[in-house]
Scaffold this motif. Sequence first.
Motif, PDB file in Angstrom:
ATOM      1  N   GLU A 287      -6.970   8.374  -5.376  1.00 40.82           N
ATOM      2  CA  GLU A 287      -7.627   8.884  -4.162  1.00 40.82           C
ATOM      3  C   GLU A 287      -6.856  10.074  -3.588  1.00 40.82           C
ATOM      4  O   GLU A 287      -7.456  11.079  -3.174  1.00 40.82           O
ATOM      5  CB  GLU A 287      -7.719   7.769  -3.125  1.00 40.82           C
ATOM      6  CG  GLU A 287      -8.489   8.177  -1.879  1.00 40.82           C
ATOM      7  CD  GLU A 287      -8.661   7.019  -0.909  1.00 40.82           C
ATOM      8  OE1 GLU A 287      -9.242   7.248   0.169  1.00 40.82           O
ATOM      9  OE2 GLU A 287      -8.205   5.906  -1.223  1.00 40.82           O
ATOM     10  N   ILE A 288      -5.547   9.971  -3.587  1.00 43.01           N
ATOM     11  CA  ILE A 288      -4.730  11.073  -3.065  1.00 43.01           C
ATOM     12  C   ILE A 288      -4.858  12.299  -3.963  1.00 43.01           C
ATOM     13  O   ILE A 288      -4.947  13.435  -3.481  1.00 43.01           O
ATOM     14  CB  ILE A 288      -3.258  10.634  -2.952  1.00 43.01           C
ATOM     15  CG1 ILE A 288      -3.112   9.545  -1.896  1.00 43.01           C
ATOM     16  CG2 ILE A 288      -2.366  11.809  -2.586  1.00 43.01           C
ATOM     17  CD1 ILE A 288      -1.725   8.928  -1.834  1.00 43.01           C
TER      18      ILE A 288
ATOM     19  N   TYR B  12      -6.651   6.196   5.983  1.00 39.68           N
ATOM     20  CA  TYR B  12      -6.222   7.449   5.338  1.00 39.68           C
ATOM     21  C   TYR B  12      -7.170   8.599   5.677  1.00 39.68           C
ATOM     22  O   TYR B  12      -6.750   9.693   6.046  1.00 39.68           O
ATOM     23  CB  TYR B  12      -6.161   7.213   3.837  1.00 39.68           C
ATOM     24  CG  TYR B  12      -6.045   8.463   3.020  1.00 39.68           C
ATOM     25  CD1 TYR B  12      -4.842   9.164   2.952  1.00 39.68           C
ATOM     26  CD2 TYR B  12      -7.149   8.961   2.334  1.00 39.68           C
ATOM     27  CE1 TYR B  12      -4.747  10.319   2.207  1.00 39.68           C
ATOM     28  CE2 TYR B  12      -7.057  10.113   1.600  1.00 39.68           C
ATOM     29  CZ  TYR B  12      -5.839  10.775   1.538  1.00 39.68           C
ATOM     30  OH  TYR B  12      -5.748  11.919   0.813  1.00 39.68           O
TER      31      TYR B  12
ATOM     32  N   SER C  43       0.808  -1.211   0.000  1.00 42.66           N
ATOM     33  CA  SER C  43       0.000   0.000   0.000  1.00 42.66           C
ATOM     34  C   SER C  43       0.837   1.254   0.000  1.00 42.66           C
ATOM     35  O   SER C  43       0.376   2.312  -0.382  1.00 42.66           O
ATOM     36  CB  SER C  43      -0.933   0.002   1.221  1.00 42.66           C
ATOM     37  OG  SER C  43      -0.167   0.068   2.415  1.00 42.66           O
TER      38      SER C  43
ATOM     39  N   ASP D 275      -5.068   1.413   4.777  1.00 43.47           N
ATOM     40  CA  ASP D 275      -6.127   1.389   3.761  1.00 43.47           C
ATOM     41  C   ASP D 275      -6.787   2.749   3.693  1.00 43.47           C
ATOM     42  O   ASP D 275      -6.406   3.673   4.388  1.00 43.47           O
ATOM     43  CB  ASP D 275      -7.160   0.288   4.059  1.00 43.47           C
ATOM     44  CG  ASP D 275      -7.764   0.426   5.455  1.00 43.47           C
ATOM     45  OD1 ASP D 275      -7.729   1.558   5.993  1.00 43.47           O
ATOM     46  OD2 ASP D 275      -8.261  -0.579   5.981  1.00 43.47           O
ATOM     47  N   SER D 276      -7.805   2.857   2.806  1.00 44.78           N
ATOM     48  CA  SER D 276      -8.437   4.156   2.612  1.00 44.78           C
ATOM     49  C   SER D 276      -9.139   4.632   3.869  1.00 44.78           C
ATOM     50  O   SER D 276      -9.222   5.822   4.136  1.00 44.78           O
ATOM     51  CB  SER D 276      -9.438   4.079   1.448  1.00 44.78           C
ATOM     52  OG  SER D 276     -10.438   3.126   1.741  1.00 44.78           O
TER      53      SER D 276
ATOM     54  N   TYR E 194       1.883   3.093   2.554  1.00 42.56           N
ATOM     55  CA  TYR E 194       1.547   4.054   3.577  1.00 42.56           C
ATOM     56  C   TYR E 194       2.149   3.696   4.936  1.00 42.56           C
ATOM     57  O   TYR E 194       1.807   4.313   5.934  1.00 42.56           O
ATOM     58  CB  TYR E 194       0.019   4.153   3.764  1.00 42.56           C
ATOM     59  CG  TYR E 194      -0.712   4.639   2.566  1.00 42.56           C
ATOM     60  CD1 TYR E 194      -0.071   5.464   1.643  1.00 42.56           C
ATOM     61  CD2 TYR E 194      -2.037   4.290   2.339  1.00 42.56           C
ATOM     62  CE1 TYR E 194      -0.741   5.926   0.534  1.00 42.56           C
ATOM     63  CE2 TYR E 194      -2.696   4.751   1.226  1.00 42.56           C
ATOM     64  CZ  TYR E 194      -2.052   5.564   0.329  1.00 42.56           C
ATOM     65  OH  TYR E 194      -2.719   6.021  -0.766  1.00 42.56           O
TER      66      TYR E 194
ATOM     67  N   GLU F 235      -5.084   2.913  -7.550  1.00 43.25           N
ATOM     68  CA  GLU F 235      -6.239   3.274  -6.729  1.00 43.25           C
ATOM     69  C   GLU F 235      -5.860   4.284  -5.653  1.00 43.25           C
ATOM     70  O   GLU F 235      -6.541   5.295  -5.453  1.00 43.25           O
ATOM     71  CB  GLU F 235      -6.827   2.017  -6.089  1.00 43.25           C
ATOM     72  CG  GLU F 235      -8.067   2.295  -5.246  1.00 43.25           C
ATOM     73  CD  GLU F 235      -8.620   1.028  -4.628  1.00 43.25           C
ATOM     74  OE1 GLU F 235      -9.600   1.141  -3.873  1.00 43.25           O
ATOM     75  OE2 GLU F 235      -8.072  -0.063  -4.905  1.00 43.25           O
ATOM     76  N   ASP F 236      -4.763   4.015  -4.962  1.00 44.99           N
ATOM     77  CA  ASP F 236      -4.310   4.941  -3.919  1.00 44.99           C
ATOM     78  C   ASP F 236      -3.898   6.282  -4.519  1.00 44.99           C
ATOM     79  O   ASP F 236      -4.177   7.354  -3.954  1.00 44.99           O
ATOM     80  CB  ASP F 236      -3.132   4.338  -3.152  1.00 44.99           C
ATOM     81  CG  ASP F 236      -3.531   3.072  -2.407  1.00 44.99           C
ATOM     82  OD1 ASP F 236      -4.723   2.953  -2.063  1.00 44.99           O
ATOM     83  OD2 ASP F 236      -2.661   2.207  -2.185  1.00 44.99           O
TER      84      ASP F 236
ATOM     85  N   GLU G   7       1.569  11.127  -2.210  1.00 44.19           N
ATOM     86  CA  GLU G   7       1.439  10.897  -3.644  1.00 44.19           C
ATOM     87  C   GLU G   7       2.733  10.314  -4.224  1.00 44.19           C
ATOM     88  O   GLU G   7       2.708   9.425  -5.077  1.00 44.19           O
ATOM     89  CB  GLU G   7       1.079  12.201  -4.345  1.00 44.19           C
ATOM     90  CG  GLU G   7       0.848  12.064  -5.839  1.00 44.19           C
ATOM     91  CD  GLU G   7       0.542  13.387  -6.491  1.00 44.19           C
ATOM     92  OE1 GLU G   7      -0.073  13.392  -7.570  1.00 44.19           O
ATOM     93  OE2 GLU G   7       0.936  14.433  -5.927  1.00 44.19           O
TER      94      GLU G   7
ATOM     95  N   ALA H   5       2.923   6.522  -3.230  1.00 46.32           N
ATOM     96  CA  ALA H   5       1.859   5.602  -3.630  1.00 46.32           C
ATOM     97  C   ALA H   5       2.384   4.619  -4.680  1.00 46.32           C
ATOM     98  O   ALA H   5       3.088   5.003  -5.619  1.00 46.32           O
ATOM     99  CB  ALA H   5       0.676   6.381  -4.179  1.00 46.32           C
TER     100      ALA H   5
END
Length: 313
Positions: free
Chosen positions: A198-199, A52, A39, A48-49, A41, A194-195, A187, A190
């Motif tokens: 979203e960012i 986040y 991921s 996960d989102s 992060y 998908e991530d 960013e 990532a």
Amino acid sequence: MRKRFLALVVVSMMLFAMACGGADSSGTTEFAATESKSSGYDSFGLTDSGDYEAYEEAGYSNESDSEVDVDLEEYDTSRKLIYTSYINLESKTFDDDVAAIKDLVTSNGGYFESTSSYGNEEYGSRSASFTARIPSDKYEAFMNSVGEVGSLASKSESVDDITSSYVDVQARLKSLNTKLERLQELEEQAENLEDLLEIEDRINEVQYQIESYTAQKKAYDDQIDYSTVSIDITEVATYSEVKADTAWNRFVEAFSSSFAGFVAFIQAFVIAIIYLLPYLILIAIILCIIFFVRKKKGKGFSFKKKDKKADQS
């Protein structure tokens, strides 16, 4: 012998089941570790989102309490005042007084936001309206000077203290810029699409908020730096007098108003007659012609009667 064989088979099956369960558990643990690593992060404590979003709402929980608290020393906390005023003037020398107002605005470093004028010089009922922006440090001097133009009929002033709102905008801008920097760091780290998407969505939202608060701060600065003064000036023959509210003054004012109304009625009546004069002259000519024709016919008829009487005799 048969019992020993069955017991051996049961024990073997139990050992095999335990071995499979351990393998599944280790495989699940390994998969979770791999997913968390992919991921991108981990360095920010996000897996996960959901984590986040919670991370952003909490204001980046990895910061110390001293960083989250607002330090007013970092912001401009001086008193922020917005001055707004309205002036109503009467003038006997309309052109000169309008020119004087324009000179006062320009000499004090201001400018006109809007201007408008009404009426015409022939009837002596002209008026003009101005909305001027005056530098705040020249506001008091301008107000004192413009009040001496013509005759001051009315004046009003208001002051709006926006210090708290101004500091709030500064704090929000700082918070949003810090959030933007953190999002840009996320960013760069990532590792899946998908991530990243979203960012980028969150970055666009934060940039929009920064632009909105920046525009609001500029609007505040403009209102603070330049006071708004609305000026109305009306051309009059005599200045309005301020009298004490007594019974005698009321009687005099009522009589004056009644007499002025009577004079206005006479003036309107005379003007109406002058306006209708061509039509009245035309009607008078037509009536004269009709009267002359009828009179002439009447004489002719009387002559005919006399002739008939003479013939009969």
